[in-house]
Design a protein around this motif. Structure first.
Motif, PDB file in Angstrom:
ATOM      1  N   UNK A 189       0.632  -1.176  -0.209  1.00 20.72           N
ATOM      2  CA  UNK A 189      -0.235   0.083  -0.004  1.00 20.72           C
ATOM      3  C   UNK A 189       1.000   1.234  -0.163  1.00 20.72           C
ATOM      4  N   UNK A 190       1.991   1.178   0.447  1.00 21.95           N
ATOM      5  CA  UNK A 190       2.708   2.436   1.058  1.00 21.95           C
ATOM      6  C   UNK A 190       4.186   2.284   0.781  1.00 21.95           C
ATOM      7  N   UNK A 191       5.089   3.097   0.593  1.00 20.17           N
ATOM      8  CA  UNK A 191       6.393   3.071   0.677  1.00 20.17           C
ATOM      9  C   UNK A 191       6.889   4.083   1.741  1.00 20.17           C
ATOM     10  N   UNK A 192       8.048   3.359   2.352  1.00 22.06           N
ATOM     11  CA  UNK A 192       8.895   4.077   3.465  1.00 22.06           C
ATOM     12  C   UNK A 192      10.387   4.491   2.876  1.00 22.06           C
ATOM     13  N   UNK A 193      10.515   5.871   2.607  1.00 24.52           N
ATOM     14  CA  UNK A 193      11.833   6.109   1.938  1.00 24.52           C
ATOM     15  C   UNK A 193      12.787   6.597   3.204  1.00 24.52           C
ATOM     16  N   UNK A 194      14.004   6.127   3.234  1.00 20.02           N
ATOM     17  CA  UNK A 194      15.103   6.536   4.068  1.00 20.02           C
ATOM     18  C   UNK A 194      16.325   7.152   3.419  1.00 20.02           C
ATOM     19  N   UNK A 195      16.723   8.282   3.546  1.00 20.99           N
ATOM     20  CA  UNK A 195      17.771   8.740   3.232  1.00 20.99           C
ATOM     21  C   UNK A 195      18.991   9.038   4.060  1.00 20.99           C
ATOM     22  N   UNK A 196      20.189   8.454   3.734  1.00 22.27           N
ATOM     23  CA  UNK A 196      21.450   8.609   4.674  1.00 22.27           C
ATOM     24  C   UNK A 196      22.325   9.823   4.183  1.00 22.27           C
ATOM     25  N   UNK A 197      22.640  10.593   4.919  1.00 24.03           N
ATOM     26  CA  UNK A 197      23.230  11.928   4.192  1.00 24.03           C
ATOM     27  C   UNK A 197      24.627  12.253   5.115  1.00 24.03           C
ATOM     28  N   UNK A 198      25.546  12.923   4.667  1.00 22.23           N
ATOM     29  CA  UNK A 198      26.608  13.477   5.288  1.00 22.23           C
ATOM     30  C   UNK A 198      26.881  14.462   5.063  1.00 22.23           C
ATOM     31  N   UNK A 199      26.499  15.505   5.970  1.00 20.79           N
ATOM     32  CA  UNK A 199      26.621  16.853   5.788  1.00 20.79           C
ATOM     33  C   UNK A 199      28.009  17.777   5.210  1.00 20.79           C
ATOM     34  N   UNK A 200      28.992  17.309   6.207  1.00 22.01           N
ATOM     35  CA  UNK A 200      30.053  17.974   6.019  1.00 22.01           C
ATOM     36  C   UNK A 200      30.208  19.430   6.781  1.00 22.01           C
ATOM     37  N   UNK A 201      31.600  20.038   6.183  1.00 31.74           N
ATOM     38  CA  UNK A 201      31.685  21.259   7.047  1.00 31.74           C
ATOM     39  C   UNK A 201      30.961  22.514   6.320  1.00 31.74           C
ATOM     40  N   UNK A 202      30.889  23.627   6.729  1.00 34.55           N
ATOM     41  CA  UNK A 202      30.304  24.881   6.125  1.00 34.55           C
ATOM     42  C   UNK A 202      31.195  25.668   5.613  1.00 34.55           C
ATOM     43  N   UNK A 203      31.195  26.243   4.593  1.00 36.10           N
ATOM     44  CA  UNK A 203      32.226  27.010   4.011  1.00 36.10           C
ATOM     45  C   UNK A 203      31.632  28.682   4.107  1.00 36.10           C
ATOM     46  N   UNK A 204      32.768  29.261   3.783  1.00 36.05           N
ATOM     47  CA  UNK A 204      32.509  30.765   3.508  1.00 36.05           C
ATOM     48  C   UNK A 204      32.888  31.301   2.024  1.00 36.05           C
ATOM     49  N   UNK A 205      32.629  32.333   1.413  1.00 38.41           N
ATOM     50  CA  UNK A 205      33.346  32.751   0.388  1.00 38.41           C
ATOM     51  C   UNK A 205      34.675  33.081   0.737  1.00 38.41           C
ATOM     52  N   UNK A 206      35.637  32.957  -0.342  1.00 40.34           N
ATOM     53  CA  UNK A 206      37.014  33.643  -0.172  1.00 40.34           C
ATOM     54  C   UNK A 206      37.002  34.541  -0.923  1.00 40.34           C
ATOM     55  N   UNK A 207      38.129  34.768  -1.632  1.00 41.02           N
ATOM     56  CA  UNK A 207      38.173  36.000  -2.841  1.00 41.02           C
ATOM     57  C   UNK A 207      37.504  35.544  -3.894  1.00 41.02           C
ATOM     58  N   UNK A 208      36.710  36.567  -4.310  1.00 39.37           N
ATOM     59  CA  UNK A 208      35.815  36.473  -5.574  1.00 39.37           C
ATOM     60  C   UNK A 208      36.368  37.624  -6.564  1.00 39.37           C
ATOM     61  N   UNK A 209      36.228  37.162  -7.750  1.00 39.16           N
ATOM     62  CA  UNK A 209      36.550  38.236  -8.858  1.00 39.16           C
ATOM     63  C   UNK A 209      36.093  37.811 -10.187  1.00 39.16           C
ATOM     64  N   UNK A 210      36.350  38.614 -11.329  1.00 43.96           N
ATOM     65  CA  UNK A 210      35.890  38.213 -12.705  1.00 43.96           C
ATOM     66  C   UNK A 210      37.014  38.867 -13.562  1.00 43.96           C
ATOM     67  N   UNK A 211      37.617  37.703 -14.362  1.00 43.40           N
ATOM     68  CA  UNK A 211      38.403  38.186 -15.309  1.00 43.40           C
ATOM     69  C   UNK A 211      37.747  38.178 -16.742  1.00 43.40           C
TER      70      UNK A 211
END
Length: 882
Positions: free
Chosen positions: A275-297
């Protein structure tokens, strides 16, 4: 091997069964199957080798003997062995023409006994309710007059099961049965048990620490089955959607700065009852990053990398957001397109520092040639002429490419309403690196409407309408329309034509001829109305429009109307003259014949992406009409309206609109038949507000009005009689008078639903309406004392007359020989609602393109109103075609 064994014939055959795919048949019939492998014992039953002296084929019905032998390698005069006889059996079974095959050997004389597979007479589907036959039959490979084979039946069963799984019905079972007929024919019956739609009972997420399960589930297209999601298609299980949800999870984490996020596994388990499904996700979040130097060439001369760097939306130290990076790439590509570089390559180079958890980005714009439009191709238009599409393009052959003008061209073509919304303008390389081909792929939709409809409206009760409209007449973009409408309070006949490009110039011309009859009404009770004045309008209008700029246009018009406003003389006249006591001064002032000759213009500024159903952009319109170019009516009517549409994301669309108007008389002072000064603007030329402009109020339920309260007698305990207002609905008449000035505003949010609800045509919204209408000269109320019945004489010679009472409840002393009695009819009038104080309502509504026709229902609550206003909670409109 002894001789007795060699003399006994060997049978290579598959015995008939009474099952197909393990299921019973009615009646039983022989089945085909792969030939069994010959065993050493069976092989010893024939000569291990010899020469074929003769071959006889028995049992054929449709096939020739030579045809049967052609499927084998057995030939007269050639040697045969155990292996060659085994191979002959396999070859015959592989043709799938035979239900049974036997080969007998009599000292080199081979007798081939065959039983042909039956011919299919018909294919029958039983039990399919959710999936109609026109969806199933194209997937079935078996067909009448084909040869039946068991393998084909199994394949068709698998195809049907797959169709039901695509519909989310994983519990569906297909039971094939075969009914044997005469002349070796059979009917194939697929008995289908559809089962319920398999829902997603639960979504489990393992490994998430930074975000709660509910927040992550909100990012997914797949939703858990709950009672409040009855209209959502996202609760059914779909393997493709499972993969898409993994990408949605990754996108969400990447927008939050988790650049190392990954989905380790995603498993969908079907419950034992299917009748139904049971869905299971296994995730790995990791570290959170910030922007470093950003530029346009930039390697393109016209684009300065330093200038573009200053305009980047992300700054060093901000949390990393992959969606922002994608949007920046698109923005830089569009910027290059504005300068004519259609194929500019913008690629972000990432510099990930795991120690400092920063993500540096260098957006590199590779050198590219400036591009020019080589040609514009239009595909898919079978009715619409090419020029109708081409004239909406803002680019022509030889022009420098401009991505903004391409998008603008797409919006203009969509606004025509001639094509499906999935319109695409593809940019393809031309014959040289600096050439581009704009390929427009359109899919036409019906632009002609022939309808006879009937319905019920809370405004006009029963409605009958017939109309013929062709919005793309002769494929030239012209509009031709005729309509006839009939309801309890209005009738109209109208014919109109519009040429959007007169003489292939960007000038629109059009005209309308019409006859409109309106029976205005007032409320006597909350559910009872009576007709007040009748207005017949016969006239025509000529229109012209020219563009001033890309977004601004000017529309001109001339209108000539002949109006005749009348009142029922039996109801509202006394001695052949309109009686204010019966009709009110405002209605007596309205009657008469008049001619209105007016010239007007509209100045329009429009940046909406689609004029039919906008999702972004704005529209501002200033209109003025000058009546007095001949005729008997003279005024200036001015209107200003504006609207803005903003997409809020996730399918939500916010719209804000406002409008206002003022009408100024050019006739000077006007007086009625009694010499009293009246408002210079006639009743039929004024502004009215209420349903449907402001929901939460009744039709003409807002603004100036006169309410007439009838007086009734009331006796106290001492026997004293007084006359008081009877405020019950049955004793109050309500006449809306309209106004000379009005304003109105609306804020609305359209709420997206799942794909299932969208397919049903459901479009809910929440809204807030505000507005007011006012500015009339007080029409002068009437307080009437009632009537006296005076009787003179007696007996058969007595005569009675009715005269006005000098005061409520009292009559003058009659002459000698006469008597007088008070006969009632007293009333008081009150002028209400003439104020610009805002009326405010909030509510929600639903548009539904139902199988019976368009349906709209609104539930609105009036939060701010003034004395005299008529509010209404629920309004609806429904119609059907037949």
């Amino acid at each position: 091997m002894n001789s007795s064994m060699r003399q006994r014939p060997v049978v290579f055959a598959l015995l008939a069964t009474t099952m197909i795919a393990g299921l019973p048949m009615a009646p039983a019939m022989a089945q085909d199957a792969p030939a069994p492998a010959a065993t050493p014992t069976a092989a010893s039953a024939v000569a291990p080798q010899g020469t074929i002296r003769a071959i006889t084929v028995n049992g054929t019905q449709r096939l020739e003997q030579d045809t049967v032998l052609s499927y084998t390698k057995l030939r007269i005069g050639q040697p045969y062995t155990q292996e060659s006889l085994d191979q002959a059996l396999r070859d015959l079974y592989e043709t799938e023409l035979f239900a049974d095959v036997q080969i007998r050997n009599d000292n080199g004389s081979l007798i081939v006994e065959v039983k042909e597979n039956p011919v299919i007479n018909r294919i029958v589907l039983e039990g399919n309710k959710r999936l109609k036959e026109d969806k199933i039959r194209p997937e079935i490979k078996l067909a009448p007059r084909q040869i039946y084979t068991r393998s084909k039946v199994r394949a068709d069963v698998a195809r049907i099961v797959e169709l039901y799984r695509r519909q989310g019905r994983f519990a569906a079972t297909i039971e094939p049965k075969m009914v044997q007929l005469d002349q070796n024919r059979v009917d194939i019956v697929f008995e289908i048990s559809e089962g319920p739609k398999s829902k997603v009972r639960q979504i489990n997420i393992i490994g998430n620490e930074k975000f709660k399960d509910g927040e992550l589930r909100g990012q997914m297209v797949t939703k858990q089955s709950r009672w409040f999601r009855i209209f959502s298609s996202g609760t059914s299980y779909d393997p493709d959607r499972l993969a898409y949800d993994q990408q949605k999870l990754r996108q969400f984490y990447l927008t939050e700065g988790y650049a190392d996020f990954r989905v380790i596994s995603a498993v969908a388990e079907l419950t034992p009852d299917k009748q139904d499904f049971i869905i299971t996700y296994v995730v790995e979040e990791g570290d959170r990053y910030k922007f470093g130097d950003v530029k346009v060439e930039s390697d393109i001369r016209d684009l300065s990398g330093d200038s573009l760097t200053k305009r980047l939306p992300m700054k060093k130290g901000d949390w990393y957001n992959a969606k922002l990076v994608e949007d920046t790439v698109d923005t830089l590509s569009e910027t290059a397109g504005l300068f004519g570089y259609a194929f500019a390559d913008v690629s972000p180079d990432f510099n990930r520092e795991k120690e400092s958890l920063t993500m540096g980005i260098n957006f590199r714009i590779a050198n590219a040639p400036r591009v020019y439009v080589e040609r514009v191709d239009i595909n898919g238009n079978t009715l619409t002429q090419d020029k109708v599409v081409r004239r909406e393009f803002r680019l022509a052959e030889g022009d420098a490419f401009n991505s903004f003008l391409v998008k603008r061209s797409k919006d203009r073509i969509n606004s025509l309403g001639f094509f499906q919304e999935k319109l695409d303008i593809e940019q393809k390389p031309g014959s040289a690196p600096d050439r581009i081909v704009l390929e427009t792929n359109v899919q036409e939709k019906s632009t002609g409407e022939l309808s006879l409809s009937a319905g019920y409206s809370s405004l006009e009760r029963f409605i009958i309408a017939a109309s013929i409209t062709q919005r793309n007449f002769r494929g030239k973009g012209q509009e031709l329309r005729t309509s006839v409408n009939y309801s309890a309070y209005s009738k109209s006949v109208e014919v109109g034509f519009t040429e959007p490009y007169f003489m292939d110039k960007n000038i629109a011309l059009g005209g309308d001829i019409y006859r409109r009859d309106l029976n205005s009404f007032r409320y006597l009770t909350s559910n009872t109305r009576d007709t007040t004045y009748e207005q017949s309008t016969t006239g025509f209008q000529l229109r012209a429009g020219v563009p001033l700029t890309e977004y601004m246009s000017l529309a001109l018009r001339y209108t000539l109307n002949f109006d005749d406003v009348t009142l029922d003389q039996d109801t509202y006249y006394t001695n052949g003259v309109c009686d204010p006591l019966l009709a009110g001064r405002y209605l007596c002032d309205a009657i008469g014949k008049r001619t209105t000759s007016s010239i007007g213009y509209s100045l329009i500024y429009d940046t909406r992406d689609n004029r039919i159903r906008a999702t972004r952009g704005q529209n501002v319109t200033l209109s003025q009409d000058f009546a007095g170019l001949g005729g008997s009516v003279k005024y200036v009517r001015t209107r200003l309206s504006a609207s803005k549409y903003v997409p809020l994301g996730a399918g939500f669309i916010f719209s804000l609109s406002a409008e206002g108007g003022y009408i100024h008389s050019l006739e000077g002072t006007r007086r009625d038949s009694t010499g009293q000064e009246v408002d210079p603007i006639r009743l039929t030329d004024r502004f009215f507000l209420g349903e449907p402009q402001i929901r939460g109020f009744d039709i003409r339920g807002v603004g100036p009005r006169v309410k007439r309260y009838y007086l009734t007698s009331q006796t106290d305990a001492d026997g004293n009689t007084t006359y008081v207002r009877n405020n019950s609905n049955n004793n109050v008449s309500d006449d809306a008078l309209g106004g000379r000035v009005y304003y109105m505003a609306r804020a609305e949010v359209e709420i997206p639903l799942g794909s299932g609800a969208r397919e049903m045509g459901l479009r809910p919204s929440v809204f807030m309406d505000v507005g007011a209408v006012a500015g009339l000269k007080n029409p002068g109320t009437i307080n009437f004392a009632g009537y006296c019945t005076v009787t003179t004489g007696s007996g058969t010679s007595a005569t009675s007359t009715t005269v006005r009472a000098p005061s409520v409840g009292n009559c003058d002393t009659p002459a000698v020989g006469s008597t007088a009695s008070y006969s009632g009819g007293a009333f008081e009038e009150e002028y209400l609602g003439d104020t610009l104080s805002p009326r405010l309502s909030v509510g929600f509504g639903v548009n539904w393109n139902s199988p019976f026709g368009p349906f709209r229902i609104d539930i609105a609550k009036a939060l701010l109103k003034e004395p005299g206003d008529d509010n209404k909670l629920i309004t609806f409109n429904v119609g059907t075609q037949f």
